[in-house]
Design a protein around this motif. Structure first.
Motif, mmCIF file in Angstrom:
data_model
loop_
_atom_site.group_PDB
_atom_site.id
_atom_site.type_symbol
_atom_site.label_atom_id
_atom_site.label_comp_id
_atom_site.label_asym_id
_atom_site.label_seq_id
_atom_site.Cartn_x
_atom_site.Cartn_y
_atom_site.Cartn_z
ATOM 1 N N ILE A 31 -5.848 -25.042 3.829
ATOM 2 C CA ILE A 31 -4.393 -25.162 3.887
ATOM 3 C C ILE A 31 -3.880 -25.010 2.454
ATOM 4 N N VAL A 32 -2.954 -24.103 2.249
ATOM 5 C CA VAL A 32 -2.497 -23.790 0.900
ATOM 6 C C VAL A 32 -0.976 -23.846 0.827
ATOM 7 N N HIS A 33 -0.458 -24.524 -0.199
ATOM 8 C CA HIS A 33 0.993 -24.573 -0.376
ATOM 9 C C HIS A 33 1.474 -23.239 -0.941
ATOM 10 N N ILE A 34 2.536 -22.740 -0.378
ATOM 11 C CA ILE A 34 3.081 -21.449 -0.781
ATOM 12 C C ILE A 34 3.434 -21.411 -2.266
ATOM 13 N N SER A 35 3.851 -22.536 -2.822
ATOM 14 C CA SER A 35 4.260 -22.551 -4.229
ATOM 15 C C SER A 35 3.110 -22.261 -5.179
ATOM 16 N N VAL A 64 12.203 -19.297 -0.262
ATOM 17 C CA VAL A 64 10.900 -19.303 -0.915
ATOM 18 C C VAL A 64 9.814 -18.757 0.009
ATOM 19 N N VAL A 65 9.957 -18.981 1.306
ATOM 20 C CA VAL A 65 8.997 -18.439 2.274
ATOM 21 C C VAL A 65 9.176 -16.930 2.398
ATOM 22 N N VAL A 198 6.995 -33.371 -7.491
ATOM 23 C CA VAL A 198 7.066 -32.987 -6.076
ATOM 24 C C VAL A 198 7.924 -31.749 -5.858
ATOM 25 N N CYS A 199 8.650 -31.308 -6.859
ATOM 26 C CA CYS A 199 9.480 -30.116 -6.709
ATOM 27 C C CYS A 199 8.587 -28.895 -6.525
ATOM 28 N N PRO A 200 8.690 -28.196 -5.385
ATOM 29 C CA PRO A 200 7.788 -27.085 -5.106
ATOM 30 C C PRO A 200 8.093 -25.799 -5.876
ATOM 31 N N VAL A 201 9.245 -25.735 -6.521
ATOM 32 C CA VAL A 201 9.612 -24.505 -7.230
ATOM 33 C C VAL A 201 9.832 -24.737 -8.727
#
Length: 258
Positions: A31-35, A64-65, A198-201
């Motif tokens: 499982i991989v986070h897109i960021s 972002v997706v 925690v900010c994904p971007v």
């Protein structure tokens, strides 16, 4: 490795769904986070099963997706599925994702909706409990489809009404209510830096132990919901609501910047 699930999550809902699904799948992978691919120009896909799990923002797919899908380069012809988590309104998200994949010469084999507690609009406590319970049953159903490589019509609504709705919501809410100028920290802020982590971007920078929001916000509200001192302020509507994050997800799970 025959499986990859790419997820995006602000409150942990989509991460929790991804984890539960991975446990139930025959194919094993990661499982991989897109960021993680934010600074990559292209992302190679060379597995047999590919999944996308993400929340619905402003009645559509998160920017972002969409940007991540544009980076994909498929070396295989995988079974592709997607799950959107939402506060009861999936709109046309799965259809929009499919359109993005069509540009890559691919398409969704199946697409699912999992109702979860919302990150912006308040979800009553009794509905939160019901949705968290029902989500596990829905994931079990999804696992059956994926394990058997079954096709399924995309869930949601792909009509002009929904597209107009998402356009209006994106224009009004995203640009006005969730503009970078709306974000600030109160005197309760202790400078812990969790909002930055925690900010994904990577839109938040700590300056003199205070968070500063830049102009790349994706409106996931992770900073708001995960602040241990409830010190993040956005707008009157959001700032008054209770904080929420998935009960099976911890801050350390969400901290993308260690």
């Amino acid at each position: 490795m025959n499986l990859k699930i790419y997820y995006f999550s602000g409150t942990g809902n989509s991460l929790a769904v991804s984890r539960k699904l991975e446990e139930l799948l025959i194919e094993k992978g990661e499982i991989v986070h897109i960021s993680n691919f934010e600074n990559e120009n292209s992302v190679e896909v060379d597995v047999d099963v590919v999944g996308f799990v993400f929340p619905v923002y402003f009645a559509t797919i998160p920017d972002v997706v969409k940007a991540f899908i544009e980076k994909l380069y498929f070396k295989t012809n995988p079974y592709i599925f997607a799950i959107v988590t939402c506060n009861g309104v999936p709109s046309h998200s799965l259809f929009t994702l499919n359109k993005c994949l069509n540009a890559k010469g691919k398409s969704l084999s199946s697409g699912f909706v999992v109702d979860m507690p919302g990150n912006a609009l308040t979800t009553p406590d009794e509905i939160i409990k019901e949705r968290l319970k029902n989500s596990k049953n829905k994931v079990e159903q999804i696992a059956e489809y994926v394990n058997n490589r079954r096709t399924k019509e995309l869930e949601g609504e792909n009509n002009i009404k929904r597209h107009i709705e998402s356009f209006v919501v994106s224009t009004v809410a995203k640009k006005l209510q969730f503009s970078p100028k709306k974000y600030s920290s109160t005197s309760e802020c202790i400078g812990c830096g969790i909002c930055e982590k925690v900010c994904p971007v990577q839109n938040i920078k700590m300056v003199d132990k205070k968070p500063q929001w830049e102009n790349n916000c994706t409106a996931c509200l992770a900073c708001f919901h995960w602040c241990p001192k409830k010190a993040v302020k956005i707008n009157k509507l959001i700032s008054k609501r209770d904080k929420y994050h998935h009960p099976e997800v911890s801050i350390s799970d969400m901290c993308l910047r260690k």
